[in-house]
Design an enzyme around this catalytic site. Structure first.
Site, PDB file in Angstrom:
ATOM      1  N   HIS A 333       0.803  -1.221   0.000  1.00 31.57           N
ATOM      2  CA  HIS A 333       0.000   0.000   0.000  1.00 31.57           C
ATOM      3  C   HIS A 333       0.837   1.272   0.000  1.00 31.57           C
ATOM      4  O   HIS A 333       0.299   2.352   0.275  1.00 31.57           O
ATOM      5  CB  HIS A 333      -0.933   0.024   1.213  1.00 31.57           C
ATOM      6  CG  HIS A 333      -2.128  -0.860   1.090  1.00 31.57           C
ATOM      7  ND1 HIS A 333      -3.283  -0.495   0.413  1.00 31.57           N
ATOM      8  CD2 HIS A 333      -2.359  -2.120   1.545  1.00 31.57           C
ATOM      9  CE1 HIS A 333      -4.164  -1.483   0.477  1.00 31.57           C
ATOM     10  NE2 HIS A 333      -3.625  -2.475   1.153  1.00 31.57           N
ATOM     11  N   LYS A 521      -9.241  13.383   3.933  1.00 31.26           N
ATOM     12  CA  LYS A 521      -8.382  12.213   4.001  1.00 31.26           C
ATOM     13  C   LYS A 521      -7.474  12.352   5.215  1.00 31.26           C
ATOM     14  O   LYS A 521      -7.425  13.408   5.847  1.00 31.26           O
ATOM     15  CB  LYS A 521      -7.549  12.066   2.728  1.00 31.26           C
ATOM     16  CG  LYS A 521      -6.748  13.324   2.366  1.00 31.26           C
ATOM     17  CD  LYS A 521      -6.109  13.214   0.986  1.00 31.26           C
ATOM     18  CE  LYS A 521      -7.129  13.469  -0.108  1.00 31.26           C
ATOM     19  NZ  LYS A 521      -7.400  12.296  -0.918  1.00 31.26           N
ATOM     20  N   ARG A 522      -6.763  11.294   5.535  1.00 29.61           N
ATOM     21  CA  ARG A 522      -5.795  11.346   6.628  1.00 29.61           C
ATOM     22  C   ARG A 522      -4.851  12.522   6.416  1.00 29.61           C
ATOM     23  O   ARG A 522      -4.417  12.792   5.298  1.00 29.61           O
ATOM     24  CB  ARG A 522      -5.021  10.021   6.630  1.00 29.61           C
ATOM     25  CG  ARG A 522      -3.955   9.873   7.683  1.00 29.61           C
ATOM     26  CD  ARG A 522      -3.528   8.403   7.763  1.00 29.61           C
ATOM     27  NE  ARG A 522      -3.147   7.873   6.471  1.00 29.61           N
ATOM     28  CZ  ARG A 522      -1.889   7.818   6.018  1.00 29.61           C
ATOM     29  NH1 ARG A 522      -0.904   8.298   6.750  1.00 29.61           N
ATOM     30  NH2 ARG A 522      -1.622   7.277   4.847  1.00 29.61           N
ATOM     31  N   LYS A 527       0.045  13.950   1.271  1.00 31.31           N
ATOM     32  CA  LYS A 527      -1.285  14.220   0.724  1.00 31.31           C
ATOM     33  C   LYS A 527      -1.491  15.710   0.457  1.00 31.31           C
ATOM     34  O   LYS A 527      -2.455  16.108  -0.171  1.00 31.31           O
ATOM     35  CB  LYS A 527      -2.350  13.657   1.655  1.00 31.31           C
ATOM     36  CG  LYS A 527      -2.297  12.121   1.751  1.00 31.31           C
ATOM     37  CD  LYS A 527      -3.341  11.578   2.703  1.00 31.31           C
ATOM     38  CE  LYS A 527      -3.254  10.068   2.850  1.00 31.31           C
ATOM     39  NZ  LYS A 527      -3.699   9.331   1.654  1.00 31.31           N
ATOM     40  N   THR A 629      -8.955   5.825  -2.429  1.00 25.75           N
ATOM     41  CA  THR A 629     -10.319   5.340  -2.659  1.00 25.75           C
ATOM     42  C   THR A 629     -11.324   6.466  -2.472  1.00 25.75           C
ATOM     43  O   THR A 629     -12.420   6.416  -3.027  1.00 25.75           O
ATOM     44  CB  THR A 629     -10.678   4.175  -1.709  1.00 25.75           C
ATOM     45  OG1 THR A 629     -10.392   4.557  -0.361  1.00 25.75           O
ATOM     46  CG2 THR A 629      -9.898   2.924  -2.060  1.00 25.75           C
ATOM     47  N   LYS A 633     -14.910   7.354  -4.556  1.00 24.74           N
ATOM     48  CA  LYS A 633     -16.212   7.626  -3.952  1.00 24.74           C
ATOM     49  C   LYS A 633     -16.756   8.970  -4.437  1.00 24.74           C
ATOM     50  O   LYS A 633     -17.951   9.103  -4.747  1.00 24.74           O
ATOM     51  CB  LYS A 633     -16.083   7.625  -2.428  1.00 24.74           C
ATOM     52  CG  LYS A 633     -15.665   6.293  -1.841  1.00 24.74           C
ATOM     53  CD  LYS A 633     -15.121   6.430  -0.430  1.00 24.74           C
ATOM     54  CE  LYS A 633     -14.430   5.154   0.021  1.00 24.74           C
ATOM     55  NZ  LYS A 633     -13.620   5.313   1.233  1.00 24.74           N
TER      56      LYS A 633
END
Length: 790
Positions: A333, A521-522, A527, A629, A633
């Site tokens: 991952h 998101k985290r 990110k 992901t 969505k």
């Protein structure tokens, strides 16, 4: 009323009366949830028992994951059983409503995408009637509840079982013992049903809870050693108390290792015990009947543990290893080498004596195998599993397993060419790609009922619920103004619903008539929430100065949790709050721009935000996000992607088209070429916009409460740190291009029909990103399992 609903009503009324002495109308939301869930468990009990027997009789896959972010079960289970409307009518007739259950807590047994992916995969396997079941940990407090106090993240325990856990069954008789270096504990399984949509098949998620062998030392208590009397209990329960305990110290690392070994060992003992009931001690068929998927490196200790268990049954190391190699498969991952787990020998020996010795045996076998293949000595050295007196878990998983897969096409290619290049050169046949997916049952049907109804009406059936690719047929409506206006109306309805939820749950007021731009998101540097908030700060400066006058009113939403010990990520959360306060206090920009941080991001919050979003921000540095992901969505709910060509964004753009999304920034190749001579200070000096937003961090424009967080963020970009170069995630390299793309999106929202057409195209082309497709590929290409449908 059907016989099934009569049974539900009887069970519901009986439980409420027996446990609470109340009727449905009198029950609190948590009491009603408990009673209704127990009634539903009665409905599924026969199918669950039959499904377990069918799974046990077939070649069977077990999904091992440290996280299963299942969220709130009741609504999803009613949907999958086709009982939502019937139950709503039943409750209304008794003076209650399903809406009351929206206040019930999520089961927060995961941190983000990894855990939610695991939950989606179990959902899809159940729907496809595949013999797949999950193993994990039943955390007492899950991750944590996030509160924002004066802009700072504060962690509170998430007591998700405070009101009971109606969807779990404790199985004391199937408990096992797990031995560590400093103690031995009982692993007690709790089984949760995973209900398939439109099928009688029900999967099982078995979660292990750590308990002491002796819960209370009466003699020590009697001697007035009150703490000592419960010392063993506390030490055992620490293992399953909290998801991802802080591991900044050796003690924290040992606890993390104990967690990983705990559920790996318990799960393997469970499999071996079940096998022996049928086959005795002849393990020749074990690999033929079992596939075990390791979801990231957290459960990789399962490999030496299976070898240990099989040796205890009388097998030789070589025979045990060959069975393990045929059983295990590994999902990677991450493309960042520093994120691959490595455990020092001394810590592993202290936590689980004997494990490192088995890993050394595996490593010795690897060296012999590579030497026989004629692999050069320098490559053998790089591939060694125990190099540097530490166990490298990803290398162990690749060697001692059957397959390794990435989770997006770009990610898999980076694994082959960079992160695991040596392994790919020697064992190319082991590498596969399995692009992630999401279940459309929860993330479209449940999250967005109005849009779901439109899709069903236009398609003429609900077949998209089990074949998401059917939505491609609706591309024929992308120029139908009537349909597009209906889609616009639905999006506005979801804006209003999300705004009402924010007001009710968090006391936050937002204008539903603005563009909803979301980055959820985290919280992590790669990110690039920091890039997102810096660009918003620049928009603020330009609107305030009059440089930017034609900006469509926009609310920018952030949501996500930082790891408790990740101070830089906590600084980013504080910065988002500080920019929000700066903008909110300035009447010069009133009505044009707003920043909102949504606290305690979880599955329920995600369902609200995702259905309402217009713009999906997926802006990680190219080459760092394995897949994502959340992007899928949001795509399925008609948000356009504003993002880099990273992770699954690449495939999203291929499916929906560049014209339906907004791609910016350096590609993987550019970042690779620029790495050696990249100088963010040169960009700071040459670009006045960059200089303006960075200076605002340290010149008093923004207040970090005296913590030094903002100075540290400033330094991380322009000076770097002992563990990384300046601007390690290339925020300044992409800043200008990102800002331009952001403005392009904003301008395009002014043409409602044209912008809706982009969103519609995303919906219609999201079929590839169903977890049904992903899990079917795993089943056929990796696990070699077949449907048990009857």
């Amino acid at each position: 009323m059907t016989e099934r609903m009569k049974a539900v009503q009887t069970a519901l009324d009986t439980f409420l009366l027996r446990e609470y002495h109340k009727t449905a109308a009198e029950a609190s939301p948590n009491e009603l949830h408990m009673a209704l869930s127990r009634a539903m468990m009665n409905v599924i009990s026969a199918d669950w028992r039959t499904s377990r027997a069918a799974h046990a009789a077939a070649r069977h896959t077990f999904y091992l994951s440290a996280e299963f972010l299942v969220g709130r079960a009741i609504f999803n289970n009613l949907l999958c059983l086709g009982m939502t409307q019937e139950v709503e009518e039943l409750l209304r007739a008794q003076g209650a409503s399903l809406e009351e259950l929206e206040s019930v807590e999520d089961a927060a047994l995961g941190n983000g995408g990894l855990g939610r992916l695991a939950a989606c995969y179990l959902d899809s396997a159940a729907t496809l009637s595949l013999p797949l079941d999950g193993y994990g940990i039943r955390y007492r407090y899950g991750l944590f509840k996030q509160q924002i106090e004066q802009g700072f993240q504060k962690e509170q325990p998430d007591d998700w079982t405070h009101w009971g856990d109606p969807w779990s069954v404790r199985c004391d008789e199937e408990a096992v013992e797990v031995a560590f270096g400093r103690h031995t504990v009982r692993a007690v399984p709790y089984d949760m049903p995973v209900i398939g949509y439109g099928t009688h098949n029900i999967g099982t998620l078995r979660l292990w809870q750590a308990e002491p062998l002796i819960p209370f030392d009466f003699m020590r208590f009697n001697d007035q050693d009150y703490d000592g009397a419960v010392e063993a209990k506390n030490r055992a329960e620490d293992i399953s108390r909290v998801l991802y305990p802080n591991d900044s110290s050796d003690e924290g690392k040992i606890l993390r290792l104990e967690q990983e070994y705990f559920f790996s060992s318990a799960s393997l003992q469970d499999m071996v015990r079940a096998y022996k009931r049928v086959h005795g001690t002849d393990f020749l068929q074990f690999a033929a009947l079992h596939a075990v998927q390791l979801n990231d490196t957290h459960p990789v200790l399962a490999i030496p543990e299976l070898i240990r268990l099989l040796k205890n049954e009388g097998l030789s190391f070589d025979d045990a290893f060959e069975i393990a190699r045929a059983v295990f498969c590994y999902t990677n991952h991450t493309v960042m080498p520093e994120a691959l787990e490595t455990w020092p020998k001394d810590l592993l020996e202290r936590a689980v004596p004997g494990m490192y010795a088995i890993i050394e045996q595996i490593d010795a076998r690897l060296h012999r195998e590579l030497t026989d293949r004629g692999v050069p000595a320098d490559r053998i050295s790089r591939m060694s599993i125990t190099r540097g007196d530490a166990a490298h878990m990803a290398d162990l998983a690749v060697y001692a397993g059957r397959f390794v897969n990435g989770v997006a096409r770009l990610h898999t290619e980076i694994l082959k060419s960079s992160v695991l290049a040596d392994w790919y050169a020697v064992y190319p046949e082991r590498f596969q790609n399995k692009t992630n997916g999401i279940t459309q049952r929860r993330w479209l049907a449940l999250a967005n009922p109005e849009l779901s109804a439109l899709l069903t009406r236009l398609l003429g059936s609900e077949r998209w619920l089990t074949d998401l690719s059917a939505l491609r047929e609706l591309l024929s409506f992308e120029n139908d103004q009537g349909v597009l206006r209906e889609f616009i109306s639905i999006k506005k309805t979801r804006h209003q619903a999300f705004a009402a939820w924010l007001r009710r749950v968090h006391g936050i007021e937002v204008d539903p008539d603005t563009v909803f731009d979301v980055q959820i998101k985290r919280i992590h540097e790669y990110k690039r929430q920091l890039l997102g908030i810096l660009a918003i700060l620049e928009l603020y400066f330009e609107i305030k100065s009059g440089e930017l006058s034609d900006f469509a009113p926009t609310t920018f939403f952030f949501a996500g949790k930082s790891a408790p010990g990740y101070l830089r990520a906590k600084g980013i959360i504080k910065l988002i709050g500080a920019v929000s306060d700066l903008i909110a206090a300035d009447p010069a920009v009133a009505g044009k721009i707003r920043v909102v941080f949504v606290p305690n991001y979880n599955v329920t919050a995600a369902q609200q935000i995702i259905a309402a979003a217009d713009v999906s921000e997926q802006i990680s540095t190219a080459g760092t996000e394995a897949s994502g992901t959340g992007n899928m969505k949001l795509m399925a709910n008609g948000a356009v992607t504003l993002g880099t060509l990273d992770g699954a964004n690449v495939e999203i753009v291929e499916e929906a088209g560049l014209e339906a999304n907004y791609i910016f920034g350096a590609h993987v190749e550019e970042i690779h070429d620029r790495a050696a001579d990249y100088d963010p200070n040169a960009l700071y000096q040459s670009d006045s916009r960059i200089r303006r937003v960075l200076d605002a961090l340290v010149d008093g424009t923004l207040d970090d409460g005296g913590t030094g967080y903002f100075q540290e963020l400033y330094d991380s970009i322009l000076k770097g740190a002992s563990w990384h170069n300046p601007d390690q995630y290339y925020l300044l390299l992409d800043f200008g291009r990102y800002l331009d793309a952001k403005l392009t999106v904003n301008r395009d929202t002014c043409d409602e029909i044209a912008f809706a057409r982009k969103g519609w195209r995303n919906i219609c082309t999201c079929g590839k990103f169903s977890s049904d497709r992903a899990i079917a590929e795993y089943a056929s290409d990796i696990w070699k399992i077949e449907s048990t449908a009857r």
